[in-house]
Design an enzyme around this catalytic site. Structure first.
Site, PDB file in Angstrom:
ATOM      1  N   THR A 262       0.829  -1.202   0.000  1.00 28.29           N
ATOM      2  CA  THR A 262       0.000   0.000   0.000  1.00 28.29           C
ATOM      3  C   THR A 262       0.861   1.250   0.000  1.00 28.29           C
ATOM      4  O   THR A 262       1.952   1.267   0.589  1.00 28.29           O
ATOM      5  CB  THR A 262      -0.920   0.030   1.231  1.00 28.29           C
ATOM      6  OG1 THR A 262      -1.466   1.349   1.366  1.00 28.29           O
ATOM      7  CG2 THR A 262      -0.157  -0.293   2.505  1.00 28.29           C
TER       8      THR A 262
ATOM      9  N   TYR B 138      -3.367  -1.796  10.173  1.00 27.68           N
ATOM     10  CA  TYR B 138      -3.314  -2.438   8.851  1.00 27.68           C
ATOM     11  C   TYR B 138      -2.102  -1.952   8.053  1.00 27.68           C
ATOM     12  O   TYR B 138      -1.312  -2.759   7.537  1.00 27.68           O
ATOM     13  CB  TYR B 138      -4.595  -2.154   8.055  1.00 27.68           C
ATOM     14  CG  TYR B 138      -4.367  -2.221   6.577  1.00 27.68           C
ATOM     15  CD1 TYR B 138      -4.143  -3.442   5.962  1.00 27.68           C
ATOM     16  CD2 TYR B 138      -4.289  -1.069   5.797  1.00 27.68           C
ATOM     17  CE1 TYR B 138      -3.868  -3.516   4.601  1.00 27.68           C
ATOM     18  CE2 TYR B 138      -4.027  -1.135   4.440  1.00 27.68           C
ATOM     19  CZ  TYR B 138      -3.813  -2.358   3.849  1.00 27.68           C
ATOM     20  OH  TYR B 138      -3.525  -2.427   2.517  1.00 27.68           O
ATOM     21  N   HIS B 139      -1.948  -0.650   7.931  1.00 33.04           N
ATOM     22  CA  HIS B 139      -0.807  -0.125   7.167  1.00 33.04           C
ATOM     23  C   HIS B 139       0.514  -0.561   7.788  1.00 33.04           C
ATOM     24  O   HIS B 139       1.490  -0.831   7.094  1.00 33.04           O
ATOM     25  CB  HIS B 139      -0.870   1.407   7.094  1.00 33.04           C
ATOM     26  CG  HIS B 139      -1.999   1.929   6.258  1.00 33.04           C
ATOM     27  ND1 HIS B 139      -3.160   2.421   6.813  1.00 33.04           N
ATOM     28  CD2 HIS B 139      -2.176   2.001   4.919  1.00 33.04           C
ATOM     29  CE1 HIS B 139      -3.980   2.810   5.836  1.00 33.04           C
ATOM     30  NE2 HIS B 139      -3.412   2.561   4.685  1.00 33.04           N
TER      31      HIS B 139
ATOM     32  N   SER C  81      -2.054   3.232  10.463  1.00 33.62           N
ATOM     33  CA  SER C  81      -3.032   2.348  11.111  1.00 33.62           C
ATOM     34  C   SER C  81      -2.359   1.002  11.313  1.00 33.62           C
ATOM     35  O   SER C  81      -1.301   0.734  10.748  1.00 33.62           O
ATOM     36  CB  SER C  81      -4.278   2.160  10.238  1.00 33.62           C
ATOM     37  OG  SER C  81      -3.996   1.262   9.167  1.00 33.62           O
TER      38      SER C  81
ATOM     39  N   LYS D  61       1.770  -3.831   6.576  1.00 33.84           N
ATOM     40  CA  LYS D  61       2.405  -3.765   5.253  1.00 33.84           C
ATOM     41  C   LYS D  61       3.828  -3.224   5.371  1.00 33.84           C
ATOM     42  O   LYS D  61       4.694  -3.536   4.546  1.00 33.84           O
ATOM     43  CB  LYS D  61       1.576  -2.901   4.300  1.00 33.84           C
ATOM     44  CG  LYS D  61       0.166  -3.438   4.048  1.00 33.84           C
ATOM     45  CD  LYS D  61       0.145  -4.603   3.059  1.00 33.84           C
ATOM     46  CE  LYS D  61      -1.285  -4.974   2.682  1.00 33.84           C
ATOM     47  NZ  LYS D  61      -1.367  -6.017   1.641  1.00 33.84           N
TER      48      LYS D  61
END
Lengths: 405, 405
Positions: free
Chosen positions: A145, A188-189, A186, A192
């Protein structure tokens, strides 16, 4: 090529699977179907009626004559089965979409944070360790991302993964190329960003051939292949957790819901249409690094926009109104974002831009399935901290919930 | 202070626990005792006879009058119990040693890689998510490693966590401070690089107060407190997986085993004595960051040495011979390493250096317990890749295994 598509049942995975199948590749979807379980958990569903993966594969065979294989396997938990599968099937390439991919979902509660880290890190690491152990030479293409960069630009375009810097040393300035410093916004980020370190290590220690695609926000729903039959339709998330900003504006416009902008809407984000996304995967597969090369990183996006500008554009096209709400995310109120995407352009990508009338295609999809929308699930209510949660607007329409007509 | 010591049964955790207890802090050890299970798995044991943690705590009470509490809990698996524990006990500080800490163990097989990533990442992330959720304001002090930096210096001393760089922008050069670019050399070191990203995020998003200690290789065994009773003795690992380079040379010298140098021995590493290590933890606890501050990073080391120079030093002191063996690790044959450690010196650390005669103390420990050594477990046989595994020297003594006399 024989290509394993990990997470091939998802929003990017399914259109990629049919796109590559249509080109004659031998496609094997590996998926734990977790995204469908999360639909069940949240009590929301794709706007578009979505058949089972098995049924989708059956229809695809009917429509195209091509076979897509499906294997139910949990990457993050079933290391031994994964390793056996790789050793038996020896794919030439592996496209890795198999991670929990919503920032708001990752921030909903401590349980969701723990799940996202555990699932995403183990999925990626299990894949890497299994590829090494099985001794295959598959090219791994991972969906990352833009968010790993964070959204604070230093005034220079964000390069494709690597940054040239100068460091002071006692013998003068020294040039060095480094992984672009990560600043995820976040959980989630963050996963990554962790993936990047895993890739760096396995490329260096084991000579794995890895491409990492730093993707922008995907919009649109149809690709040429998913449009071939109603039952091949892609999923379309409109809810506050999995729906992403531009698609959400379009659906809000379609059902006469205010376009919900968080904060001032001054956030600048990178975008890409789902058609370009699948094309980028194809291009990345055709341009594999060699063993011993560093991880190849592409910025997979075609344009950047400020959120409030998008809201105004959609409001104008569709006659919608805009509601400025407190931001549930902890992020800069305003940011600039300039991104390099020269590498995909050089490989032949022809961007599908917002200007090309596809916005109305999405509004049409939204109108067609508007009866399936639960308006109460439209607001984004997952907050980044408890303080922010206290300010979240749960009902941007006001107390009078109108029926969908 | 009430201090939770996660991993308080381990090589650094136990001496830290008694050190802080002796200073009057209320110490709670939380440990899953995984290190003892790994002893069982590998069929090796600490050179020093090590009692159960419960027995050690009983002896400590006898010797010092102070109580150390022990809680059996697996950080990486028991998130809910951890959260409850924190909410109930509300520690003022948490020292986090609770990770699998041997690079060779992390590279033994795919199973060991998968275990190390799963255990370490979930342990650290569970802790962070649980601290946020329980709403306590504990200062978290984490034991990281110098290995996150990698061992390639750019010709400038490695700063304490953050690096000043210059970036070219269209409007000229711009200065930026970034996390020192990470380049871990093993799966174990990689997990500590992942930890850094977790800390960065939780400090930024939730205002957690975090100190990360990038520690060098610890040597020595006794501290003032562990020396107070034979049953308080610290563990001492001599095997090829958990034994670390200087302590291993000393033990090899004590049992007339060749000093096993990998490759040319040109690797430069950072070192710290266990006495200084526990003192650094004490200093870090006294210098907590404020909520909203970035992660505070210290380099926890006192001197650097090239591996072959250490071997020659030990050989001279103890009359040992040196065996140069193929390197099972994938790493640079030679590297320079210059490290800043100004911050601990400024807080009052007085380094215990190799010059101070403590080398012979370790040789004495080794000689005292030499009858407990399994010579066949001395070689380091865990290789970083299959190619390297084929070249590993399993028996540096030759086929004639001599008995320990």
């Amino acid at each position: 090529m024989k290509i394993a598509i990990l997470g091939g049942d998802g929003f990017c995975g399914w259109p990629t699977s049919v796109h590559l199948s249509a080109q004659g590749h031998d496609i094997h979807i590996i998926d734990n179907l977790s995204r469908r379980w999360i639909d069940t958990e949240l009590g929301v569903q794709s706007l578009t009626p979505m058949d089972s993966i098995q049924e989708r594969c059956r229809i695809w065979k009917q429509v195209s004559g091509e076979t897509i294989h499906f294997h139910l396997l949990d990457l993050s938990k079933e290391f031994e089965r994964l390793k056996q599968w790789l050793a038996t099937h020896k794919p030439d390439a592996i496209v890795h979409f198999a991670e929990q991919r919503a920032a708001p979902y990752s921030m909903k509660s401590d349980r969701h944070k723990v799940y996202t880290v555990n699932n995403n890190v183990n999925a990626t690491h299990n894949l890497l360790a299994a590829v090494v152990e099985s001794g295959i030479d598959a090219h791994i293409v991972h969906l990352g991302t833009m968010g790993v960069y964070g959204y604070s630009s230093v005034g220079a375009p964000i390069p494709e993964g690597y940054l040239d810097v100068e460091i002071d040393t006692p013998s003068g300035k020294k040039e060095q190329e480094i992984l672009y410093p990560t600043r995820p916004g976040s959980v989630y980020h963050m996963t990554k960003s962790l993936d990047q370190i895993l890739f760096q290590f396995y490329a260096q220690n084991d000579g794995l051939r890895i491409t990492d695609l730093h993707q922008g926000i995907v919009w649109g729903t149809h690709t040429d292949q998913t449009a071939r039959h109603e039952q091949l339709v892609n999923r379309f998330d409109y809810d506050g957790d999995y729906g992403t900003v531009l698609n959400r504006f379009l659906i809000q416009a379609a059902i006469d819901y205010p376009l919900t902008v968080h904060g001032s809407g001054g956030q600048t984000r990178a975008f890409i249409h789902i058609r370009d996304s699948v094309r980028c995967i194809e291009l990345a597969l055709s341009d594999a690094p060699k063993s011993g090369d560093r991880v190849k990183i592409f910025n997979q996006m075609t344009e950047t926009h400020r959120v409030r500008d998008l809201a105004e554009l959609v409001a104008k096209i569709a006659g919608a109104r805009i509601a400025y709400l407190p931001n549930p995310r902890k992020e800069a109120a305003e940011n600039d974002l300039i991104v390099q995407n020269d590498k995909f352009l050089a490989l032949g990508l022809e961007p599908t831009t917002l200007a090309e009338g596809l916005l109305s295609e999405v509004v049409d999809v939204a109108r067609k399935y508007a009866h399936r929308i639960d308006r109460s699930r439209v607001p984004a209510v997952s907050a980044w901290t408890k303080d922010l949660a206290a300010r979240v607007e749960q009902d941007p329409e006001g107390t009078a919930i109108r029926s969908v007509s």
